[in-house]
Design an enzyme around this catalytic site. Structure first.
Site, PDB file in Angstrom:
ATOM      1  N   GLU A  39       0.816  -1.203   0.000  1.00 17.18           N
ATOM      2  CA  GLU A  39       0.000   0.000   0.000  1.00 17.18           C
ATOM      3  C   GLU A  39       0.863   1.273   0.000  1.00 17.18           C
ATOM      4  O   GLU A  39       1.710   1.464   0.876  1.00 17.18           O
ATOM      5  CB  GLU A  39      -0.942  -0.006   1.220  1.00 17.18           C
ATOM      6  CG  GLU A  39      -1.809   1.231   1.366  1.00 17.18           C
ATOM      7  CD  GLU A  39      -2.700   1.499   0.172  1.00 17.18           C
ATOM      8  OE1 GLU A  39      -3.343   0.572  -0.328  1.00 17.18           O
ATOM      9  OE2 GLU A  39      -2.747   2.666  -0.280  1.00 17.18           O
ATOM     10  N   THR A  81      -5.950   1.542  -5.405  1.00 21.77           N
ATOM     11  CA  THR A  81      -5.541   0.132  -5.290  1.00 21.77           C
ATOM     12  C   THR A  81      -6.249  -0.743  -6.325  1.00 21.77           C
ATOM     13  O   THR A  81      -5.629  -1.609  -6.950  1.00 21.77           O
ATOM     14  CB  THR A  81      -5.854  -0.445  -3.888  1.00 21.77           C
ATOM     15  OG1 THR A  81      -5.358   0.444  -2.894  1.00 21.77           O
ATOM     16  CG2 THR A  81      -5.213  -1.809  -3.709  1.00 21.77           C
ATOM     17  N   HIS A 196      -1.399   3.370   4.690  1.00 19.20           N
ATOM     18  CA  HIS A 196      -2.423   4.093   3.928  1.00 19.20           C
ATOM     19  C   HIS A 196      -2.590   5.469   4.562  1.00 19.20           C
ATOM     20  O   HIS A 196      -2.559   5.601   5.785  1.00 19.20           O
ATOM     21  CB  HIS A 196      -3.748   3.324   3.980  1.00 19.20           C
ATOM     22  CG  HIS A 196      -4.770   3.809   2.989  1.00 19.20           C
ATOM     23  ND1 HIS A 196      -5.404   5.031   3.118  1.00 19.20           N
ATOM     24  CD2 HIS A 196      -5.242   3.247   1.858  1.00 19.20           C
ATOM     25  CE1 HIS A 196      -6.232   5.187   2.102  1.00 19.20           C
ATOM     26  NE2 HIS A 196      -6.156   4.121   1.318  1.00 19.20           N
TER      27      HIS A 196
HETATM   28  C1  GP9 Z   1      -8.847  -0.572   0.634  1.00 13.11           C
HETATM   29  C2  GP9 Z   1      -7.407  -0.528   0.299  1.00 13.11           C
HETATM   30  C3  GP9 Z   1      -6.940   0.887   0.122  1.00 13.11           C
HETATM   31  O1  GP9 Z   1      -9.375  -1.854   0.668  1.00 13.11           O
HETATM   32  O2  GP9 Z   1      -7.127  -1.312  -0.804  1.00 13.11           O
HETATM   33  O3  GP9 Z   1      -7.513   1.434  -0.984  1.00 13.11           O
HETATM   34  P1  GP9 Z   1      -6.979   2.742  -1.713  1.00 13.11           P
HETATM   35  O4  GP9 Z   1      -7.596   3.916  -1.010  1.00 13.11           O
HETATM   36  O5  GP9 Z   1      -5.477   2.791  -1.623  1.00 13.11           O
HETATM   37  O6  GP9 Z   1      -7.449   2.581  -3.099  1.00 13.11           O
HETATM   38 MN    MN Z   2      -3.833   1.687  -2.223  1.00 14.61          MN
END
Ligand code: GP9
Ligand code: MN
Length: 419
Positions: A39, A81, A196
């Site tokens: 992430e 993501t 994140h």
């Molecule tokens: C949420 C995670 C984060 O399930 O994949 O999402 P993002 O905000 O980075 O798209």
């Molecule tokens: Mn992401």
């Protein structure tokens, strides 16, 4: 109807790298694939320090026994993501607006899980979030994942959570038992979460101090990146202890940027630059990409590459032909490249020599802004053109072909021959 399909098919076939050209075709035949989506991890933290401390000590060491692509770009847009997942699964571009996972989750695809399933694989996703986030449950079902270990597969409480949910170390730890229970060979994608925005972490989980600038976001980014680095290190240990490591290849990739241009001032301070130019902005869209094959020597690869290239590269490593597939990416181990550019979703692009963004053409090596003189051949039509101009048209063509496939659901009119 599918009137446009033959032209698109023709284009992708001409630009496709063949299995015969792949230097590592079949090197990982029948191995499990463990894909780790990191992430918000960008390449600028790799082999870098903050307050004198290494940010990603484990990933830095991992470079030594992996294929590490140092000029690998994310190509995501608003779907974040989910866009990166879409790129990896399909070798198609996500959409210029919105999230293709939501808007075209029911289309016909020929995605990696489907291709792998028909080659004897079992395919899985591990991600400790609500299954319907990004419409994943619908899309995953459509493209053939056998199992989705969503938040309900995990024990989540106050203690083991931070920010968006289950902490990465807990996430990997609790995943191992599921991984061990899978029939082999498997393709298993793990999507991390702790790093994140807004990059929250408790003090006891932070091994390094935050940066010190006017951006709280950038400051906190470093300790959470380090946390994920440690979580991945522990996961490698658990894979070894549980016996899953030996027979697997492990792929790690940053999904997209974590620090937006809103934080340019703090970023320029961290990178010790006067300012973040449009050129720097593009270079900051690089994300780490590792292919770790136990027992195989690694190499740092400097060629330009992008998320669009992951599917053909992985399939060829596994010894799976892609002759009938429609993809916009190339095998990164092909002996000859069939394309001159890496296209970002907003139309910016990178070539061996140039970086193009927002009507500006830069020398890729120096970052110098190139003028229009390069094409002044006494030809009036060429006035205003730069060295990037001819490539811009090719990039637009490619993005538009990919969009047409999605908007028109054109794969309904194509027989992939592997079902
Ligand atoms: C949420 C995670 C984060 O399930 O994949 O999402 P993002 O905000 O980075 O798209
Ligand atoms: Mn992401």
């Amino acid at each position: 109807d599918g009137n446009e399909m033959p032209e698109i098919e023709d284009y992708t076939k001409q630009h496709k790298t063949s299995a015969e050209n792949s230097e590592l075709f079949g090197i990982a035949e029948d191995k499990n694939v463990i894909f780790i989506s990191l992430e918000s991890i960008q390449s600028f933290v790799i082999n870098n320090t903050v307050n004198g401390e290494e940010v990603t000590p484990f990933l830095n060491d991992l470079i030594e026994d992996s294929f590490y692509f140092e000029n690998f770009y994310h190509q995501t847009e608003q779907g974040k993501t989910s866009d990166s997942e879409f790129l990896i699964e399909n070798s198609l571009y996500p959409l210029p607006r919105g999230a293709v996972y939501f808007t075209h989750g029911q289309n016909e695809y020929n995605a990696m899980p489907e291709v792998l399933n028909s080659n004897g694989y079992n395919s899985n996703v591990f991600h400790a979030n609500n299954k319907s986030f990004w419409n994943r449950d619908v899309m995953y079902d459509n493209i053939g994942y056998d199992n989705f270990y969503d938040v309900t597969a995990y024990e989540v409480d106050q203690e083991n959570s931070v920010g968006w949910g289950l902490k990465d170390k807990e996430f990997f730890e609790q995943s191992i038992k599921y991984l061990q229970s899978l029939p082999e060979p498997y393709y298993s994608k793990f999507i991390t979460l702790t790093n994140h925005y807004p990059f929250e972490l408790s003090e006891e989980d932070a091994s390094i101090e935050p940066y010190n600038s006017n951006s709280k976001t950038l400051n906190q980014y470093f300790p959470t990146v380090r946390y994920t680095d440690e979580a991945v290190e522990a996961f490698f240990e658990q894979l070894k202890e549980s016996g899953e490591y030996e027979n697997s290849i492990i792929v790690l990739m940053g999904d997209h940027y974590g620090i937006s241009d809103f934080h340019d001032k703090a970023m320029s301070m961290y990178l010790e630059k006067d300012e973040i130019t449009a050129y720097d902005h593009i270079q900051l869209q690089r994300v780490p990409f590792f292919i770790h094959i136990p027992g195989v020597d690694g190499k740092v690869i400097s060629d330009i590459a992008g998320q669009i290239d992951v599917k053909p590269t992985l399939l060829h490593l596994l010894g799976i032909e892609t002759t009938e597939d429609i993809m916009f990416g190339q095998d990164l181990f092909a002996s000859e490249s069939k394309k001159d550019f890496v296209a970002l979703r907003d139309g910016s692009f990178i070539t061996d020599e140039y970086v193009y963004s927002k009507d500006q053409c830069f020398n890729r090596e120096t970052g110098e802004l190139l003028g229009t003189e390069v094409n002044q051949l006494g030809n009036e039509e060429a006035a205003g053109e730069t060295a990037c101009t001819p490539i811009k048209a090719d990039v637009e063509q490619e993005l538009s072909y990919s969009d047409k496939v999605i908007y028109g659901d054109l794969f309904r009119f194509y027989n992939f021959n592997n079902e």
